[in-house]
Design a protein around this motif. Structure first.
Motif: not given
Ligand SMILES: Cc1ncc(C[n+]2csc(CCOP(=O)(O)OP(=O)(O)O)c2C)c(N)n1
Ligand code: SF4
Ligand SMILES: [Mg+2]
Lengths: 310, 631
Positions: A199-203, A271-272, A274-279
């Motif tokens: 469920e956690h949104d990340g690693f 999450s990665y 999200q980060e990558k989409r934001s850049t």
């Protein structure tokens, strides 16, 4: 119309859906801790409403790596130490998939440790289960990165001179955003932790203590265990307190005391993906879908890149 | 030398803007109607190392850098001088001048920056003595002074271009136009002013040389591209939208072009922790339904060895790029060599089952990279494009319409969910992804997330739905099915009307030259010269390394009396491959080898040919002739 209908539907599934119908039967030794991981994972998936065909399970090589043979889903039984780079690319290619990676302590903390560090750092939205039996099981009992100092094996006949890896601390320092330890002897907690990790949104990294009665004779059965949430007062969202708690748990393990539970959780870290989409370096829609959508016109080099060469 | 071609060389420190200046110079000549070719030499350092770029221009087809050069613009090395410790750098700043004397052709021109290199220094290196011996024409110009007065000191290179233009008769408007496009604003203005001031000054000189730029005219608009552009653009047009990599010279060029463009093409680029991860990510993405690639140079490719085998075994399509540089180990990072052929063909445990193409120029790099994607995705097999630092970095003018292509978003042999519902499954509903009944060895695959497509991919030998199996009959079946793909791919390649092998010269020639990869077009130029002087020779440039083009090479070798095999390595790897694949022709083949880090020049091929066929002595230099074993 989507090309991947297993992903977008609501599912009612149960444990049996995640059990291969005809073959193979698990070939793990009787009493092996690996059975508990399989059971907990099969329990957690229906609890979360997942179906086998939206799950991508990538495993390494070892007794632990066989998990993907005994769990019904899309599976990738890869090579020793490389489950994580394959799994995280799968997530990047199709973020709709539920991606789980798994492997042994040798696989993840030894030969694949560099990938562990970097996958954690990138905080991909995925789950990583390490079967920690403090031994190389499949290759018949050699000392592993988590074997205690002094541990004797055929390749360390006078006893290991090395301090073991501290997997929880390593995970925290690397950048995992959910870190827990559970044990084969604690199936209820194990299933809950796996469900939480998914469920956690990340690693999410789970150090799963799995006894190997065959090669690790002096290994504890990982009983009795203590749940750190019940017996210790610390804030798992506080890095420093989590670090202290991890240090204690890692040290105590080699003194015969098994501390399990949730050690760290960072809620708000993107999450990665999200980060990558934001850049702007990752498309909003799953990349894989582009190839199966007839209306998606692919960009042409001639239209965008040739002018500058003229 | 007048009129037919120009070989212009700019030399300076690595920080003197040699790359950008030469690129603009080449582009200007291309726009003026000439075919151009550039050769870049650089040391493996960022600054302080001395570097040069050569631009060769002709009215038609330039195939190589040619032999020697005609015009030297020497900037000196402005970064060589450490103000605190002049002695430490010694004569470093003079190197971009005197180190070029050996290659400068008779009657050539030298322009050097007298603002940086004084008379005393010129005396020290005997410039005028050498000039007299070789009939060189020397023009000292205070480029630094010109740049300071009309622009800024860093514009010494622009001043040098202005002087070159005046001495060679190039219209400066091409340069002005480029400066406006590339720089814009005040910087462009200052450069243009510097350019014209330098031009005017040099136009006043008493011109003693007779070298001038040739005249040319193109039928269509040209684009100046490198082999790396060819590879990257083909990947983008092939619908590749995922790359994972780790920097390593010279593969970094392709990785950079892809990383800069993929986000705008809706794709993903990942720089990862090492090359094992790089190859593994590409495999993971491709397994999940995306067209993906990775790549590296020798050392990084060595790390990809195990994932490469995994892709072969799990039948995951993937395209890998290998940019060779001189080895072993770190070797000479910025020097080309062709010594990774065997490495790329055979690395990873087990029998290799992969496609390997070695293109010979930027157009072939494009065509063959596109084919690599087609075969990888249609046949579920890794496909490798093998090239080197020479092909990756040299620029050529190519008709812009060459790139007027349609993109290919087809993911290859993949089933839809509807097709999956009709496909073979086991009793428990697992898809027979590795069915024994593949056509041409291929079983169309499913992609994770599809309903009805679940299976297990594994590096172990497996049965039809992917479960691990060590059953001997299953093993034989699966091995044969996988290997059958190579046979089918060879048949496909033979059936197509665009062979990857390039033929050059008169069909009925008595002698042959076999060549592969980046040396191909140099050999073709040598073949023209040899025939012009009365020899009877033709060449075959081979690109298909696996599956090997048996019929084409056999026909070629059968048709000649003797054959020279040209390659840049010490162990004659391509000749070895040819003998292994064809099982004969050993006594016909003599290798011409070079592995000193410098590519062949056409004249060297001519000398090698004469030494073989006419049994003259091989002149001095670093080439070696080696007859085939058994000869
Ligand atoms: C590159 C490579 N090196 C070595 C091996 C042999 N090998 C297979 S599993 C394994 C270690 C297994 O230990 P662990 O990862 O802890 O898994 P376990 O069997 O204990 O679950 C080794 C060394 C291999 N398969 N590949
Ligand atoms: S060897 Fe150990 S880890 Fe492997 S299956 Fe047997 S008990 Fe489990
Ligand atoms: Mg283990």
């Amino acid at each position: 119309m989507t090309a991947f209908s297993a992903i977008h539907e609501e599912h009612e599934s149960d444990k049996e859906d995640f059990t291969p119908g005809v073959e193979p039967q698990p070939t793990w030794c009787p009493g092996c801790g690996d059975f508990a991981v399989l059971k907990a994972l099969k329990g957690a998936m229906p609890e979360l409403g997942r179906s086998p065909e939206e799950v991508m399970l990538v495993t390494g090589i070892g007794c632990s790596g066989k998990l993907s043979s005994y769990f019904e889903s899309y599976g990738y039984h890869s090579i020793h130490g490389r489950a994580l780079p394959i799994a995280r690319a799968s997530k990047l290619a199709n973020p709709g998939l539920e991606v789980v990676a798994a492997g042994g302590d040798g696989d993840g903390y030894g030969i694949g440790a560099n990938h562990f560090m970097h996958t954690a750092r990138e905080n991909h939205d995925m789950t990583y289960i390490v079967f920690n039996n403090e031994i190389f099981g499949l290759t018949k009992g050699q000392t592993s990165p988590t074997s205690p100092k002094g541990h004797k094996s055929k390749t360390q006949p006078s006893g290991s001179a090395k301090d073991p890896v501290r997997p929880l601390t390593l995970s925290l320092a690397s950048g995992a955003s959910y870190i827990a330890r559970t044990a084969a002897t604690n199936p209820r907690q194990a299933q809950q932790i796996i469900a939480e990790a998914i469920e956690h949104d990340g690693f999410a990294h789970i150090d799963f203590l799995t006894q190997c009665p065959t090669w690790n004779k002096d290994a504890k059965e990982y009983v009795p265990y203590t749940d750190v949430q019940e017996e210790y007062d610390f804030d798992k969202t506080d890095r420093r307190e989590a670090a202290d708690m991890m240090y204690e748990a890692e040290t105590k393990l080699y003194e015969g005391e098994v501390l399990t539970g949730r050690f760290f959780r960072e809620e708000n870290r993107p999450s990665y993906g999200q980060e990558k989409r934001s850049t702007g370096e990752m498309p909003e829609d799953p990349l894989a879908e582009r190839y199966y959508d007839d209306d998606d016109g692919f960009e042409r080099v001639a239209d965008h890149l040739i002018e500058r060469h003229k | 030398m007048t009129g037919s071609e120009l070989k212009w060389r700019i030399a300076g420190g690595s920080g003197d803007g040699i790359d950008s200046t030469s690129q603009n110079f080449a582009k200007a000549l291309m726009r003026a109607g000439l075919d151009v070719f550039t050769h870049r030499h650089y040391p493996s350092r960022i600054r302080g190392g001395h570097t040069y770029v050569e631009v060769r221009a002709q009215p038609d087809d330039v195939r190589s850098r040619g032999d020697g050069f005609d015009f030297l613009l020497s900037l000196g090395d402005s970064f060589a001088r450490n103000p605190d410790d002049e002695a430490y750098y010694g004569e470093e700043e003079l190197k971009p001048l005197y180190e070029h004397f050996d290659d400068l052709n008779e009657g050539g021109v030298i322009v050097y920056d007298s603002g940086l290199i004084d008379d005393e220094a010129v005396e020290e290196i005997n410039l005028y003595e050498r000039a007299e011996e070789n009939n060189w024409h020397v023009y000292p110009v205070d480029l630094r002074g010109l740049a300071r007065e009309h622009g800024r000191e860093v514009m010494r290179n622009t001043a040098g271009v202005g002087v070159s233009a005046a001495l060679l008769g190039v219209d400066t408007s091409y340069f002005e136009e480029l400066m406006q496009e590339v720089m814009g604003g005040d910087i462009a203005e200052a450069n243009i002013e510097t350019l014209n001031a330098a031009y005017e000054q040099a136009a006043e000189f008493d011109h003693t040389h007779d070298l001038e730029v040739p005249k040319g005219d193109h039928d269509s608009e040209q684009a100046l591209v490198t082999g790396s552009d060819g590879i990257a653009y083909a990947a983008l047009d092939s619908g590749c939208r995922f790359i994972s990599g780790y920097p390593m010279t010279p593969w970094t060029d392709v990785f950079t072009i892809m990383s800069q463009n993929l986000p705008h093409f809706g794709g993903i680029a990942e720089q990862v922790e090492d090359e094992i991860a790089a190859a593994s990510l590409a495999i993971g993405a491709s397994h999940t339904g995306v067209k993906a690639m990775s790549g590296s140079s020798g050392g990084g490719f060595a790390l990809m060895s195990e994932p490469l085998g995994l892709a072969e075994m799990t039948e995951t399509p993937v395209v890998l790029i290998e940019a060779m540089r001189a080895g072993p180990s770190t070797g000479m990072p910025t020097k080309p060599e062709q010594a990774d052929l065997e490495h790329v063909l055979y690395t990873s445990q087990g029998d290799s089952c992969r496609v390997v193409f070695a293109p010979g120029n930027p157009q072939e790099a494009y065509e063959q990279t596109r084919k690599a994607f087609e075969y990888a995705y249609d046949y579920h097999i890794p496909a490798i494009v093998l090239y080197d630092q020479k092909l990756g970095g040299e620029m050529r003018s190519v008709p812009a319409e060459f790139f007027d292509r349609e993109p290919d978003s087809d993911p290859g042999a993949v089933l839809t969910e509807d097709e999956l519902s009709e496909a073979a499954h086991d009793a428990a509903g697992k898809f027979k992804r590795y069915s024994h009944d593949g056509e041409d060895g291929v079983v169309p695959r499913s992609v994770p997330g599809q309903e009805g497509g679940r299976f297990l991919a594994t590096g172990n030998e497996s049965q039809e739905v992917g479960h691990i199996s060590e059953d001997p009959d299953n093993r034989k079946h699966q091995m044969d099915r996988r290997m059958e793909k190579l046979t089918s791919i060879r048949e496909d390649l033979n059936a197509g009307d665009d062979s990857n092998q390039a033929f050059h010269g008169p069909a009925d020639a008595d002698y042959g030259i076999l060549v592969w990869g980046s040396q191909q077009d140099t050999v073709f130029e040598a073949v023209d010269r040899l025939n012009a002087r009365g020899s009877s020779v033709k060449a075959l440039g081979v690109s298909d390394m696996m599956p090997y083009p048996e019929s084409e090479v056999t026909a070629f070798l059968e048709s000649v009396e003797e054959c020279l095999v040209v390659e840049m390595n010490a162990t004659a790897q391509f000749r070895g491959l040819t003998q292994k694949e064809l099982g004969r022709f050993g006594p016909k083949m003599t290798s011409l080898l070079k592995y000193d880090g410098e590519p062949f020049e056409p004249s060297e091929i001519v000398e090698g040919f004469e030494a073989t066929v006419e049994e003259t002595d091989l002149p001095g230099g670093n080439m070696e002739l080696r007859p085939a074993a058994g000869d």
